[in-house]
Design a protein around this motif. Structure first.
Motif, short mmCIF file in Angstrom:
data_model
loop_
_atom_site.label_atom_id
_atom_site.label_comp_id
_atom_site.label_asym_id
_atom_site.label_seq_id
_atom_site.Cartn_x
_atom_site.Cartn_y
_atom_site.Cartn_z
N LEU A 145 9.80 11.39 13.98
CA LEU A 145 10.56 12.09 15.02
C LEU A 145 11.78 11.28 15.43
O LEU A 145 12.86 11.84 15.68
N ASP A 146 11.65 9.97 15.51
CA ASP A 146 12.80 9.12 15.80
C ASP A 146 13.89 9.32 14.75
O ASP A 146 15.09 9.35 15.06
N LEU A 147 13.48 9.44 13.50
CA LEU A 147 14.44 9.65 12.40
C LEU A 147 15.16 10.98 12.59
O LEU A 147 16.39 11.05 12.45
N ALA A 148 14.41 12.03 12.89
CA ALA A 148 15.04 13.34 13.11
C ALA A 148 16.01 13.28 14.29
O ALA A 148 17.14 13.80 14.21
N ASN A 149 15.61 12.62 15.36
CA ASN A 149 16.50 12.53 16.53
C ASN A 149 17.74 11.70 16.23
O ASN A 149 18.83 11.99 16.75
N HIS B 25 24.76 22.81 7.38
CA HIS B 25 24.34 22.92 8.79
C HIS B 25 23.43 21.74 9.09
O HIS B 25 22.65 21.31 8.22
N ILE B 26 23.47 21.21 10.30
CA ILE B 26 22.63 20.07 10.65
C ILE B 26 21.15 20.40 10.51
O ILE B 26 20.32 19.52 10.22
N ALA B 27 20.77 21.67 10.65
CA ALA B 27 19.36 22.03 10.47
C ALA B 27 18.89 21.76 9.05
O ALA B 27 17.70 21.48 8.83
N ASP B 28 19.79 21.83 8.06
CA ASP B 28 19.42 21.50 6.68
C ASP B 28 18.97 20.05 6.60
O ASP B 28 18.01 19.71 5.89
N VAL B 29 19.68 19.18 7.31
CA VAL B 29 19.34 17.75 7.31
C VAL B 29 17.99 17.54 7.98
O VAL B 29 17.14 16.79 7.47
N ILE B 30 17.76 18.18 9.12
CA ILE B 30 16.50 17.98 9.84
C ILE B 30 15.34 18.56 9.05
O ILE B 30 14.24 17.97 9.04
N TRP B 31 15.55 19.69 8.36
CA TRP B 31 14.48 20.20 7.50
C TRP B 31 14.15 19.20 6.39
O TRP B 31 12.98 18.99 6.06
N ALA B 32 15.19 18.56 5.83
CA ALA B 32 14.93 17.55 4.80
C ALA B 32 14.13 16.38 5.37
O ALA B 32 13.26 15.82 4.68
#
Length: 314
Positions: free
Chosen positions: A34-38, A104-111
């Motif tokens: 979660l820290d990585l995603a944030n 889109h930034i969501a692509d990064v968070i999904w990865a």
């Protein structure tokens, strides 16, 4: 220890579910998935700019960075319908792969949900994957090379770029070296861009022969020198993008820097714990890269003058 409950992150107009958010990915300070995603959310515009519309290989660490690393070219299964891909061809094997293509930034968070730590984009874009629009200068220190030497070589590289009229955008590698990116016109294929990069490397070596190495074979290089790695411009060769976290326990980040920071910069200072504050204060130091497009023709003229050739890509 059981898995922690999943959380849902609102990522602009999308929602991304993060499973096992408390899994420790980086043991040096105990940072989690979660820290990585944030972290990636905190540098959202910057990481998207670095990856936008490029085929992207993922370095995944399902058990954290002290576990197995997976080099993922094909998009992992289970992607939401809004995640885009770009198909690339591998002539050596006559195969293709549909790679992540961030928009889109969501692509990064999904990865990240799929355990991605590092993002390694191509230096070409989806519109024409065979014509690079990014020239990458990789200052790669040998095993016994000091970072002071890397700093000196970067300053020589800046001097040569200025004389060429090209604008370089430096960043730490997140490891022991420095990278400099130059946005170029997508007029040439990988071999020509690589040849241009070799011509540049030779000029830097000519000006700093006590610090620089351009020998092709690793076993023949002086381990105390900086290799100006023109091979990073070969087809399907990738390096960690700007703002990509690296797969080390300290969670270092490949971080854009100013030229005037290079004399004092220490890559170890840039981690997922420190870069968000820096980004909030300075913004994306690579924000102007798409406005600084340059032609590699002068370097190809140098290559012709010096009768330089690069080995065929494998």
């Amino acid at each position: 220890m059981g898995k922690s409950p999943a959380v849902e992150l609102e990522v602009e107009d999308r929602v991304v579910r993060i499973s096992n958010p408390d899994r420790v990915y980086f043991p040096a300070r105990g940072e989690t998935k979660l820290d990585l995603a944030n972290y990636y959310l905190s540098v959202g515009d910057g990481i998207v700019r670095a990856l936008r519309q490029r085929p992207c290989m993922l370095h995944r660490f399902p058990e954290g960075v002290t576990g197995e690393k997976v080099h993922q070219k094909r998009l992992p299964h289970g992607a939401p319908p809004w995640v885009r891909t770009v198909r690339v061809h591998f002539p050596r094997y006559n195969r293709h792969a549909d790679e992540l293509c961030v928009s889109h930034i969501a692509d990064v968070i999904w990865a990240v949900q799929m355990s991605t730590v590092e993002f390694h984009p191509w230096n070409s874009r989806a519109a024409d994957t065979e014509k690079p629009d990014e020239w990458r200068i990789d200052l790669d220190p040998g095993p016994t090379c000091t970072f002071d030497r890397v700093r000196r070589v970067a300053q020589v590289a800046e001097e040569v770029l200025a004389e060429l009229g090209a604008v370089g955008f430096p960043k730490t590698s997140g490891s022991k070296g420095l990278h400099i990116y130059v946005r170029i016109k997508p007029d040439y294929g990988f071999q020509d861009v690589r040849k241009a990069a070799l011509a540049f490397a030779h000029e830097v070596e000519r000006r700093a022969p006590d610090d620089v190495e351009t020998t092709w074979w690793r076993k023949d290089r002086d381990p105390s020198l900086v290799f100006v790695d023109y091979n990073q411009n070969a087809r399907d060769h990738t390096i960690a993008s700007a703002y990509s976290v690296r797969g080390f326990p300290e969670a270092t980040v490949s971080t854009p820097i100013r030229w005037d920071e290079i004399p004092d910069v220490d890559p170890r200072d840039f981690t997922i714990a420190t870069v968000p504050k820096r980004y909030a204060e300075l913004g994306d130091l690579h924000a102007g890269i798409d406005d600084a497009v340059w032609s590699i023709e002068p370097l190809l003229e140098w290559a012709a003058r010096d009768e330089l050739e690069v080995p065929d890509e494998q």
